[in-house]
Structures are given as structure tokens and as C-alpha cells.
Design a protein around this motif. Structure first.
Motif, PDB file in Angstrom:
ATOM      1  N   ALA A 152      -0.670 -22.144  -6.993  1.00 52.44           N
ATOM      2  CA  ALA A 152      -0.628 -22.579  -5.588  1.00 52.44           C
ATOM      3  C   ALA A 152      -1.126 -21.472  -4.668  1.00 52.44           C
ATOM      4  CB  ALA A 152       0.789 -22.991  -5.212  1.00 52.44           C
ATOM      5  N   TRP A 153      -0.821 -20.212  -5.022  1.00 53.65           N
ATOM      6  CA  TRP A 153      -1.355 -19.093  -4.245  1.00 53.65           C
ATOM      7  C   TRP A 153      -2.878 -19.075  -4.304  1.00 53.65           C
ATOM      8  CZ3 TRP A 153       0.379 -16.507  -0.438  1.00 53.65           C
ATOM      9  CH2 TRP A 153       1.734 -16.191  -0.315  1.00 53.65           C
ATOM     10  N   ALA A 154      -3.442 -19.503  -5.432  1.00 53.20           N
ATOM     11  CA  ALA A 154      -4.905 -19.554  -5.548  1.00 53.20           C
ATOM     12  C   ALA A 154      -5.484 -20.517  -4.517  1.00 53.20           C
ATOM     13  CB  ALA A 154      -5.306 -19.981  -6.958  1.00 53.20           C
ATOM     14  N   LEU A 155      -4.809 -21.649  -4.315  1.00 52.34           N
ATOM     15  CA  LEU A 155      -5.268 -22.625  -3.328  1.00 52.34           C
ATOM     16  C   LEU A 155      -5.118 -22.062  -1.918  1.00 52.34           C
ATOM     17  CD1 LEU A 155      -4.322 -26.408  -3.315  1.00 52.34           C
ATOM     18  CD2 LEU A 155      -4.545 -25.091  -1.220  1.00 52.34           C
ATOM     19  N   VAL A 156      -3.929 -21.560  -1.603  1.00 53.22           N
ATOM     20  CA  VAL A 156      -3.679 -21.024  -0.264  1.00 53.22           C
ATOM     21  C   VAL A 156      -4.644 -19.875   0.050  1.00 53.22           C
ATOM     22  CG1 VAL A 156      -2.003 -19.763   1.151  1.00 53.22           C
ATOM     23  CG2 VAL A 156      -1.254 -21.711  -0.246  1.00 53.22           C
ATOM     24  N   GLY A 157      -4.786 -18.968  -0.888  1.00 55.60           N
ATOM     25  CA  GLY A 157      -5.668 -17.826  -0.675  1.00 55.60           C
ATOM     26  C   GLY A 157      -7.109 -18.237  -0.469  1.00 55.60           C
ATOM     27  N   SER A 158      -7.552 -19.255  -1.201  1.00 53.56           N
ATOM     28  CA  SER A 158      -8.945 -19.687  -1.070  1.00 53.56           C
ATOM     29  C   SER A 158      -9.226 -20.269   0.312  1.00 53.56           C
ATOM     30  CB  SER A 158      -9.286 -20.720  -2.153  1.00 53.56           C
ATOM     31  OG  SER A 158      -8.639 -21.958  -1.912  1.00 53.56           O
ATOM     32  N   VAL A 159      -8.252 -20.976   0.874  1.00 58.08           N
ATOM     33  CA  VAL A 159      -8.415 -21.520   2.226  1.00 58.08           C
ATOM     34  C   VAL A 159      -8.510 -20.384   3.240  1.00 58.08           C
ATOM     35  CG1 VAL A 159      -7.306 -22.880   4.050  1.00 58.08           C
ATOM     36  CG2 VAL A 159      -7.286 -23.704   1.682  1.00 58.08           C
ATOM     37  N   TRP A 160      -7.651 -19.396   3.076  1.00 55.91           N
ATOM     38  CA  TRP A 160      -7.681 -18.255   4.005  1.00 55.91           C
ATOM     39  C   TRP A 160      -8.964 -17.450   3.880  1.00 55.91           C
ATOM     40  CZ3 TRP A 160      -2.005 -16.321   2.908  1.00 55.91           C
ATOM     41  CH2 TRP A 160      -1.111 -17.158   3.607  1.00 55.91           C
ATOM     42  N   VAL A 161      -9.440 -17.251   2.659  1.00 53.59           N
ATOM     43  CA  VAL A 161     -10.652 -16.458   2.466  1.00 53.59           C
ATOM     44  C   VAL A 161     -11.878 -17.196   2.990  1.00 53.59           C
ATOM     45  CG1 VAL A 161     -12.203 -15.495   0.719  1.00 53.59           C
ATOM     46  CG2 VAL A 161      -9.733 -15.142   0.513  1.00 53.59           C
ATOM     47  N   HIS A 162     -11.891 -18.519   2.841  1.00 54.97           N
ATOM     48  CA  HIS A 162     -13.033 -19.289   3.321  1.00 54.97           C
ATOM     49  C   HIS A 162     -13.094 -19.326   4.848  1.00 54.97           C
ATOM     50  CE1 HIS A 162     -14.767 -23.422   4.403  1.00 54.97           C
ATOM     51  NE2 HIS A 162     -15.785 -22.651   4.148  1.00 54.97           N
ATOM     52  N   PHE A 163     -11.944 -19.306   5.505  1.00 53.73           N
ATOM     53  CA  PHE A 163     -11.891 -19.499   6.954  1.00 53.73           C
ATOM     54  C   PHE A 163     -12.828 -18.583   7.743  1.00 53.73           C
ATOM     55  CE2 PHE A 163     -10.061 -17.824  10.895  1.00 53.73           C
ATOM     56  CZ  PHE A 163     -10.284 -18.920  11.721  1.00 53.73           C
ATOM     57  N   HIS A 175     -17.608 -23.635  -2.323  1.00 55.98           N
ATOM     58  CA  HIS A 175     -17.582 -23.833  -3.776  1.00 55.98           C
ATOM     59  C   HIS A 175     -16.566 -22.927  -4.463  1.00 55.98           C
ATOM     60  CE1 HIS A 175     -20.559 -26.879  -4.573  1.00 55.98           C
ATOM     61  NE2 HIS A 175     -21.334 -26.340  -3.640  1.00 55.98           N
ATOM     62  N   LEU A 176     -16.476 -21.671  -4.047  1.00 58.36           N
ATOM     63  CA  LEU A 176     -15.499 -20.777  -4.662  1.00 58.36           C
ATOM     64  C   LEU A 176     -14.085 -21.260  -4.379  1.00 58.36           C
ATOM     65  CD1 LEU A 176     -17.119 -17.273  -4.013  1.00 58.36           C
ATOM     66  CD2 LEU A 176     -17.363 -18.789  -5.992  1.00 58.36           C
ATOM     67  N   SER A 177     -13.854 -21.783  -3.180  1.00 59.89           N
ATOM     68  CA  SER A 177     -12.549 -22.355  -2.853  1.00 59.89           C
ATOM     69  C   SER A 177     -12.268 -23.589  -3.704  1.00 59.89           C
ATOM     70  CB  SER A 177     -12.483 -22.730  -1.367  1.00 59.89           C
ATOM     71  OG  SER A 177     -12.577 -21.589  -0.553  1.00 59.89           O
ATOM     72  N   SER A 178     -13.292 -24.389  -3.924  1.00 61.57           N
ATOM     73  CA  SER A 178     -13.126 -25.600  -4.732  1.00 61.57           C
ATOM     74  C   SER A 178     -12.693 -25.260  -6.156  1.00 61.57           C
ATOM     75  CB  SER A 178     -14.436 -26.396  -4.758  1.00 61.57           C
ATOM     76  OG  SER A 178     -14.764 -26.867  -3.472  1.00 61.57           O
ATOM     77  N   ALA A 179     -13.233 -24.181  -6.697  1.00 57.79           N
ATOM     78  CA  ALA A 179     -12.828 -23.756  -8.036  1.00 57.79           C
ATOM     79  C   ALA A 179     -11.351 -23.371  -8.053  1.00 57.79           C
ATOM     80  CB  ALA A 179     -13.688 -22.576  -8.493  1.00 57.79           C
ATOM     81  N   CYS A 180     -10.909 -22.663  -7.031  1.00 63.58           N
ATOM     82  CA  CYS A 180      -9.498 -22.266  -6.945  1.00 63.58           C
ATOM     83  C   CYS A 180      -8.590 -23.481  -6.770  1.00 63.58           C
ATOM     84  CB  CYS A 180      -9.295 -21.301  -5.779  1.00 63.58           C
ATOM     85  SG  CYS A 180     -10.109 -19.701  -5.987  1.00 63.58           S
ATOM     86  N   ILE A 181      -9.035 -24.445  -5.969  1.00 59.93           N
ATOM     87  CA  ILE A 181      -8.235 -25.651  -5.745  1.00 59.93           C
ATOM     88  C   ILE A 181      -8.117 -26.458  -7.030  1.00 59.93           C
ATOM     89  CG2 ILE A 181      -8.074 -27.804  -4.442  1.00 59.93           C
ATOM     90  CD1 ILE A 181      -9.566 -26.350  -2.162  1.00 59.93           C
ATOM     91  N   ALA A 182      -9.200 -26.525  -7.810  1.00 55.26           N
ATOM     92  CA  ALA A 182      -9.148 -27.231  -9.097  1.00 55.26           C
ATOM     93  C   ALA A 182      -8.133 -26.585 -10.035  1.00 55.26           C
ATOM     94  CB  ALA A 182     -10.534 -27.238  -9.739  1.00 55.26           C
ATOM     95  N   TYR A 183      -8.110 -25.266 -10.046  1.00 51.49           N
ATOM     96  CA  TYR A 183      -7.115 -24.536 -10.845  1.00 51.49           C
ATOM     97  C   TYR A 183      -5.705 -24.865 -10.368  1.00 51.49           C
ATOM     98  CZ  TYR A 183      -4.533 -20.536 -12.757  1.00 51.49           C
ATOM     99  OH  TYR A 183      -3.611 -19.734 -13.384  1.00 51.49           O
ATOM    100  N   ALA A 184      -5.549 -25.009  -9.045  1.00 50.46           N
ATOM    101  CA  ALA A 184      -4.228 -25.288  -8.473  1.00 50.46           C
ATOM    102  C   ALA A 184      -3.762 -26.706  -8.788  1.00 50.46           C
ATOM    103  CB  ALA A 184      -4.252 -25.058  -6.962  1.00 50.46           C
ATOM    104  N   THR A 185      -4.635 -27.695  -8.577  1.00 52.11           N
ATOM    105  CA  THR A 185      -4.214 -29.083  -8.795  1.00 52.11           C
ATOM    106  C   THR A 185      -4.000 -29.400 -10.271  1.00 52.11           C
ATOM    107  OG1 THR A 185      -6.521 -29.828  -8.776  1.00 52.11           O
ATOM    108  CG2 THR A 185      -5.302 -29.948  -6.692  1.00 52.11           C
ATOM    109  N   SER A 186      -4.622 -28.606 -11.158  1.00 50.03           N
ATOM    110  CA  SER A 186      -4.370 -28.781 -12.595  1.00 50.03           C
ATOM    111  C   SER A 186      -3.142 -27.992 -13.033  1.00 50.03           C
ATOM    112  CB  SER A 186      -5.596 -28.335 -13.402  1.00 50.03           C
ATOM    113  OG  SER A 186      -5.815 -26.938 -13.256  1.00 50.03           O
ATOM    114  N   LEU A 187      -2.433 -27.424 -12.041  1.00 42.12           N
ATOM    115  CA  LEU A 187      -1.208 -26.658 -12.275  1.00 42.12           C
ATOM    116  C   LEU A 187      -1.453 -25.469 -13.194  1.00 42.12           C
ATOM    117  CD1 LEU A 187       1.456 -29.514 -12.568  1.00 42.12           C
ATOM    118  CD2 LEU A 187       0.533 -28.391 -10.539  1.00 42.12           C
ATOM    119  N   GLY A 188      -2.585 -24.810 -12.985  1.00 34.90           N
ATOM    120  CA  GLY A 188      -2.872 -23.592 -13.727  1.00 34.90           C
ATOM    121  C   GLY A 188      -3.506 -23.807 -15.081  1.00 34.90           C
ATOM    122  N   SER A 189      -4.184 -24.937 -15.267  1.00 36.59           N
ATOM    123  CA  SER A 189      -4.865 -25.189 -16.542  1.00 36.59           C
ATOM    124  C   SER A 189      -6.021 -24.201 -16.709  1.00 36.59           C
ATOM    125  CB  SER A 189      -5.405 -26.620 -16.580  1.00 36.59           C
ATOM    126  OG  SER A 189      -6.259 -26.816 -17.690  1.00 36.59           O
TER     127      SER A 189
END
Length: 262
Positions: free
Chosen positions: A91-102, A137-151
Motif C-alpha cells: 500500500a505504501w508503494a501505491l501512496v508513494g507513487s501518487v506523491w512522486v508523480h504529483f 507508467h511508473l506509478s501504474s507499476a506500483c499500483i499494480a503491485y499494490a492491488t495484487s497485494l504484493g504479488s
């Protein structure tokens, strides 16, 4: 904000082939040289290239685009504060990606606002635009990792795809339709785990936000302010995606336990 950033403005014009020269970039010989470097098919009806308007948004609209990018970032901050920072790594990967993209998206739109009257400024070729698209795109990769619960396997696969897609934005040739299709694929990829985890509640509401946002991006129904409204829709969209990553919602916990993701 979330998907590829291209320009739109005010006057209605007949549908025509859109090139760098017709996007308000440099004129004369320089325009003619660049025309062949941007592949924008005639009749393209995605975002700015549905030519209901002239070449550029005005300064106020671009400032609105920049400021509305704050909405998803502020929501992420609220969640982190309300949970006292107690989030799983994915979940931190998702949150961090949003902040970094902003800052990259904010900076791009502010550059467009500042250079609205600069006839030599081509938004498509802006380095800020390329960075913005790269971090989508880099954020999308992090979000995919997050929604797959760390797969691990899914995260790596999505990372490979998104790094490839991000690299295309740095080519001399600009293919707008290809770039926007790749962003759409990236979104489908990070929403897919919500489906196979049977998290239909959060997926439904995420799509309920994304579909009208996508419609605005495609048609610019509210003119030059449509892109800002699109950004606002991304706040609740991000909220439901994060809820899914946190396993919050009806039956989500049970589905997560049974998902068997590595």
C-alpha cells in the motif's frame, strides 16, 4: 494527471489531421519538419485531439489542471495520517507513487500555463510532459503491485511493461494514439487483480469514477476545464483503488485470504 497529457483550447474547428504544426508549436519551416515526427491519425477522438477547440488551453485552465492534481495526493496524505502510517508495504508503494508523480504533473501543467502565449512552445515535445507521462507508467507499476497485494510475479511483469511504455515517450517520434493505448492497458493491468481477488465492491466504485472521467478526457464535454474535472475524478478513483490494496470493503478480506497470490 493520470492518463496522457495533450493540449486542447477554445475555438471549434472542423475535424482534421493533427500534427505538431497544428498543435500551436513553431511555425514555418520548423513546423513542416516536425509534422512527420508526430503520428496523430486524422479523426482521432481521444482527449485533446478531438478537435472541438483550438490549439491550447488558456492560462487559467492550465493552472486549474495543476491544482486539481493535488486532490489524489491530499487524499493519500489523509489516509496515511488517519492510519498513523500503519500501512502494508504494497500500500505504501501505491501512496508513494501518487506523491512522486504529483510534482511532475503539476510542473508540466504550470509550464503550459506560463508558456501559453509562447508560439515556440510545443506541449507534446516538452520535457516536463515526457516526465509526467513517464511517471504515469511508473506509478501504474506500483499500483499494480499494490492491488495484487504484493504479488511478486505480477508486480515484476507490470513493471517490465510500464518501463517499456515509459521509454517510448522519449523517442523523437510521438505517436499519441499508441501512447494513450498503453496508458489504458496499464490501468487495466492494475485493476485486474481487484477482479480476480473478487473485490467487486471497490472495483465497481473505481470504475464508476473512471468511466465518466474517461468520457471527459475523450470528449472534453466542459471545454478546456474538462481536464481539471478529470483530475478531480481521480481522487475518489484512487481512494477505492487504495481501499482495495488495504483489503477494505465487503467480503474483501475473505477473498484476499483465498486468492492464493504469491
Amino acid at each position: 494527471g493520470g492518463v496522457a497529457k495533450d493540449r486542447i483550447g477554445q475555438k471549434r474547428t472542423a475535424p482534421r489531421e493533427i500534427t505538431v504544426a497544428s498543435m500551436g508549436g513553431v511555425s514555418g519551416e520548423a513546423s513542416e519538419k516536425r509534422t512527420s515526427e508526430a503520428i496523430i491519425p486524422p479523426g482521432l477522438k481521444i482527449g485533446v485531439f478531438r478537435r472541438r477547440h483550438a490549439d491550447r488551453m488558456d492560462r487559467r485552465q492550465e493552472v486549474a489542471n495543476a491544482l486539481t492534481q493535488l486532490a489524489p495526493a491530499l487524499w493519500m496524505a489523509y489516509v496515511v495520517i488517519s492510519r498513523r502510517g500503519d500501512l502494508p508495504v504494497h500500500a505504501w508503494a501505491l501512496v508513494g507513487s501518487v506523491w512522486v508523480h504529483f510534482p511532475f504533473s503539476f510542473g508540466y501543467h504550470m509550464e503550459c500555463a506560463v508558456r501559453t502565449e509562447d508560439c515556440n512552445f510545443d506541449p507534446l515535445r516538452s520535457t516536463a510532459r515526457r516526465f509526467d507521462s513517464t511517471f504515469i507508467h511508473l506509478s501504474s507499476a506500483c499500483i499494480a503491485y499494490a492491488t495484487s497485494l504484493g504479488s511478486t510475479w505480477f508486480g515484476v511483469a507490470c513493471a517490465i511493461f510500464n518501463v517499456y511504455a515509459a521509454a517510448l515517450h522519449w523517442r523523437k517520434e510521438i505517436n499519441v494514439l499508441r501512447n494513450q493505448r498503453l496508458v489504458l492497458i496499464a490501468i487495466v493491468l492494475y485493476l485486474a487483480p481487484m477482479s480476480w481477488r473478487r473485490d467487486h465492491w471497490n472495483l465497481f466504485w473505481a470504475l464508476a469514477c473512471f468511466v465518466p472521467a474517461g468520457y471527459l478526457f475523450r470528449t472534453y464535454f466542459f471545454g478546456g476545464y474538462s481536464h481539471a474535472i478529470f483530475h478531480l475524478f481521480m481522487a475518489p478513483f484512487s481512494a477505492f483503488v487504495l481501499r482495495s490494496a488495504l483489503a477494505v470493503g465487503p467480503a474483501t478480506l475473505a477473498a484476499t485470504t483465498a486468492s492464493g497470490l504469491p
